[in-house]
Motif scaffolding. Structure first.
Motif, mmCIF file in Angstrom:
data_model
loop_
_atom_site.group_PDB
_atom_site.id
_atom_site.type_symbol
_atom_site.label_atom_id
_atom_site.label_comp_id
_atom_site.label_asym_id
_atom_site.label_seq_id
_atom_site.Cartn_x
_atom_site.Cartn_y
_atom_site.Cartn_z
ATOM 1 N N UNK A 31 21.459 -14.513 38.720
ATOM 2 C CA UNK A 31 19.792 -14.881 38.717
ATOM 3 C C UNK A 31 19.444 -15.938 39.436
ATOM 4 N N UNK A 32 20.309 -17.030 39.582
ATOM 5 C CA UNK A 32 20.032 -18.317 40.393
ATOM 6 C C UNK A 32 20.262 -17.808 41.895
ATOM 7 N N UNK A 33 20.335 -16.697 42.277
ATOM 8 C CA UNK A 33 20.536 -16.201 43.635
ATOM 9 C C UNK A 33 21.866 -16.330 44.373
ATOM 10 N N UNK A 34 22.934 -16.555 43.597
ATOM 11 C CA UNK A 34 24.195 -16.616 44.216
ATOM 12 C C UNK A 34 24.998 -15.168 44.072
ATOM 13 N N UNK A 35 25.191 -14.690 45.397
ATOM 14 C CA UNK A 35 26.125 -13.300 45.337
ATOM 15 C C UNK A 35 27.465 -13.455 45.087
ATOM 16 N N UNK A 36 28.095 -12.487 44.203
ATOM 17 C CA UNK A 36 29.372 -12.598 43.951
ATOM 18 C C UNK A 36 30.276 -12.305 45.153
ATOM 19 N N UNK A 37 31.350 -13.052 45.454
ATOM 20 C CA UNK A 37 32.305 -12.615 46.868
ATOM 21 C C UNK A 37 33.362 -11.730 46.141
ATOM 22 N N UNK A 38 33.953 -12.269 44.948
ATOM 23 C CA UNK A 38 34.765 -11.304 44.235
ATOM 24 C C UNK A 38 34.925 -11.739 42.764
ATOM 25 N N UNK A 39 35.255 -11.004 41.713
ATOM 26 C CA UNK A 39 35.480 -11.313 40.434
ATOM 27 C C UNK A 39 36.803 -11.024 39.989
ATOM 28 N N UNK A 40 37.588 -11.618 39.412
ATOM 29 C CA UNK A 40 39.185 -11.324 38.733
ATOM 30 C C UNK A 40 39.234 -11.777 37.542
ATOM 31 N N UNK A 41 38.721 -10.722 36.549
ATOM 32 C CA UNK A 41 38.666 -11.123 35.236
ATOM 33 C C UNK A 41 39.918 -11.333 34.515
ATOM 34 N N UNK A 42 41.068 -10.952 34.853
ATOM 35 C CA UNK A 42 42.320 -11.014 34.388
ATOM 36 C C UNK A 42 42.572 -12.420 34.698
ATOM 37 N N UNK A 43 42.136 -13.140 35.693
ATOM 38 C CA UNK A 43 42.426 -14.364 36.012
ATOM 39 C C UNK A 43 41.493 -15.579 35.699
ATOM 40 N N UNK A 44 40.389 -15.019 35.263
ATOM 41 C CA UNK A 44 39.202 -15.587 34.666
ATOM 42 C C UNK A 44 38.399 -16.358 35.783
ATOM 43 N N UNK A 45 38.189 -15.816 36.982
ATOM 44 C CA UNK A 45 37.651 -16.313 37.989
ATOM 45 C C UNK A 45 36.704 -15.419 38.842
ATOM 46 N N UNK A 46 35.711 -16.197 39.321
ATOM 47 C CA UNK A 46 34.866 -15.323 40.335
ATOM 48 C C UNK A 46 34.322 -16.396 41.042
ATOM 49 N N UNK A 47 34.143 -15.634 42.523
ATOM 50 C CA UNK A 47 33.698 -16.554 43.486
ATOM 51 C C UNK A 47 32.440 -16.309 43.909
ATOM 52 N N UNK A 48 31.436 -17.347 43.978
ATOM 53 C CA UNK A 48 30.072 -17.153 44.647
ATOM 54 C C UNK A 48 30.030 -17.488 45.780
ATOM 55 N N UNK A 49 29.274 -16.844 46.627
ATOM 56 C CA UNK A 49 28.879 -17.106 48.192
ATOM 57 C C UNK A 49 28.095 -18.063 48.198
ATOM 58 N N UNK A 50 28.152 -18.965 49.180
ATOM 59 C CA UNK A 50 27.291 -20.253 49.450
ATOM 60 C C UNK A 50 27.141 -20.083 51.022
ATOM 61 N N UNK A 51 25.990 -19.054 51.441
ATOM 62 C CA UNK A 51 25.722 -18.791 52.708
ATOM 63 C C UNK A 51 26.913 -18.035 53.349
ATOM 64 N N UNK A 52 27.146 -18.285 54.657
ATOM 65 C CA UNK A 52 28.056 -17.538 55.557
ATOM 66 C C UNK A 52 29.457 -18.198 55.494
ATOM 67 N N UNK A 53 29.521 -19.409 54.817
ATOM 68 C CA UNK A 53 30.885 -19.978 54.961
ATOM 69 C C UNK A 53 31.732 -19.488 53.856
ATOM 70 N N UNK A 54 32.901 -19.498 54.173
ATOM 71 C CA UNK A 54 34.296 -18.810 53.361
ATOM 72 C C UNK A 54 34.223 -19.621 52.028
ATOM 73 N N UNK A 55 34.096 -21.098 51.948
ATOM 74 C CA UNK A 55 34.205 -21.616 50.732
ATOM 75 C C UNK A 55 33.053 -21.296 49.822
ATOM 76 N N UNK A 56 33.144 -21.105 48.538
ATOM 77 C CA UNK A 56 31.960 -21.092 47.675
ATOM 78 C C UNK A 56 32.055 -21.863 46.505
ATOM 79 N N UNK A 57 31.332 -21.431 45.444
ATOM 80 C CA UNK A 57 31.565 -21.877 44.234
ATOM 81 C C UNK A 57 32.372 -21.057 43.411
ATOM 82 N N UNK A 58 33.633 -21.583 42.827
ATOM 83 C CA UNK A 58 34.341 -20.857 42.039
ATOM 84 C C UNK A 58 34.265 -20.929 40.531
ATOM 85 N N UNK A 59 33.904 -19.825 39.943
ATOM 86 C CA UNK A 59 33.715 -20.211 38.371
ATOM 87 C C UNK A 59 35.045 -19.724 37.591
#
Length: 138
Positions: A31-59
């Protein structure tokens, strides 16, 4: 060994944000505008994209991690946007309440919001110093 110390920092990998519920956190950040790059529920993580850069916000889901209402002293992650004041309007329209009105900083404007677990994310622009920002056409 570098002149700066025993190792050289090359750049950011990811910024980890602890959350209490991965599904709820993904929905909030989408909702805040961050697309999900990938999500691994079994590991309890999801990576949100931050622009065109590879690093992102890892929930990262943390068991027993509760909600924290603002205000609180915490580290803040600021990300560059073309127009922070417009971003504040887009957040409100998406149902994500900014912590305050956009405020002036040396390079332009910033607006901050917090997720339900107290992680604070700032959206900042370089409207006063465009030569320093990523949004410079070149």
């Amino acid at each position: 060994m570098s002149a700066q110390g025993p190792y050289e920092v090359l750049g950011f990998d990811n910024v980890l944000l602890p959350v209490g519920d991965l599904g709820e956190a993904v929905g909030f950040y989408e909702r805040a505008g961050f697309p999900v790059a990938f999500r691994l529920d079994e590991a309890g993580i999801a990576l949100l994209r931050a622009g065109a850069e590879t690093p992102g916000l890892l929930l990262r889901a943390e068991e027993g991690f509760g909600r924290r209402p603002p205000p609180w002293p915490t580290a803040r992650v600021w990300l560059e946007v073309p127009d922070a004041r417009a971003a504040a309007g887009a957040l409100r329209a998406a149902g994500v309440a900014p912590l305050d009105e956009p405020f002036s900083v040396a390079t332009g404007w910033t607006v901050e919001f917090a997720d339900p677990w107290g992680n604070v994310v700032g959206l900042t622009d370089y409207s006063r110093r465009p030569e320093l920002g990523r949004t410079v056409a070149g």
